[in-house]
Design a protein around this motif. Structure first.
Motif, PDB file in Angstrom:
ATOM      1  N   GLU A   6       0.830  -1.191   0.000  1.00 39.54           N
ATOM      2  CA  GLU A   6       0.000   0.000   0.000  1.00 39.54           C
ATOM      3  C   GLU A   6       0.866   1.242   0.000  1.00 39.54           C
ATOM      4  O   GLU A   6       1.949   1.260   0.573  1.00 39.54           O
ATOM      5  N   GLN A   7       0.396   2.260  -0.664  1.00 40.93           N
ATOM      6  CA  GLN A   7       1.063   3.551  -0.682  1.00 40.93           C
ATOM      7  C   GLN A   7      -0.015   4.598  -0.451  1.00 40.93           C
ATOM      8  O   GLN A   7      -0.986   4.663  -1.198  1.00 40.93           O
ATOM      9  N   GLN A  10      -3.531   3.289  -0.402  1.00 42.98           N
ATOM     10  CA  GLN A  10      -4.073   2.654  -1.605  1.00 42.98           C
ATOM     11  C   GLN A  10      -3.148   1.526  -2.057  1.00 42.98           C
ATOM     12  O   GLN A  10      -1.932   1.651  -1.988  1.00 42.98           O
ATOM     13  N   GLN A  11      -3.753   0.444  -2.506  1.00 44.31           N
ATOM     14  CA  GLN A  11      -2.958  -0.662  -3.027  1.00 44.31           C
ATOM     15  C   GLN A  11      -2.323  -0.257  -4.348  1.00 44.31           C
ATOM     16  O   GLN A  11      -2.944   0.424  -5.161  1.00 44.31           O
TER      17      GLN A  11
END
Length: 101
Positions: A6-7, A10-11
């Protein structure tokens, strides 16, 4: 739980590459390489000397651990190629004598 990193919550999709060969080069600042699959390029990579050395150490350690627990040495592609050359030379000698296997 997802296997995707995740970043910012968000994946993200990461590209994945299988390779069975590589070419390496260097510049005055970086190591650069091409990952190959069956002698065809699949991806390029660039990294600092520091990252390259750290990666080399990590790969050496993980392969060494595998060799230790399996009590088997993993052959390098150079060792495999040399063995194949011996097999090919032996087969050529056998066939040139008119005596297959």
């Amino acid at each position: 739980m997802s296997d995707k990193p995740e970043q910012n919550g968000q994946q993200i999709e990461l590209p994945s590459f299988y390779f069975n060969g590589f070419q390496l080069g260097l510049s005055n600042a970086d190591i650069n390489g091409i990952l190959m699959l069956n002698n065809q390029p699949v991806a390029g990579l660039n990294m600092s000397y520091t990252t390259a050395k750290t990666l080399a150490e990590a790969l050496t350690e993980i392969v060494g651990t595998l060799e230790k627990v399996t009590r088997r040495d993993i052959m390098t592609t150079k060792q495999v190629a040399k063995g194949l050359e011996v097999i090919t030379a032996e087969q050529e000698r056998e066939f040139s004598d008119g005596q297959p296997n």
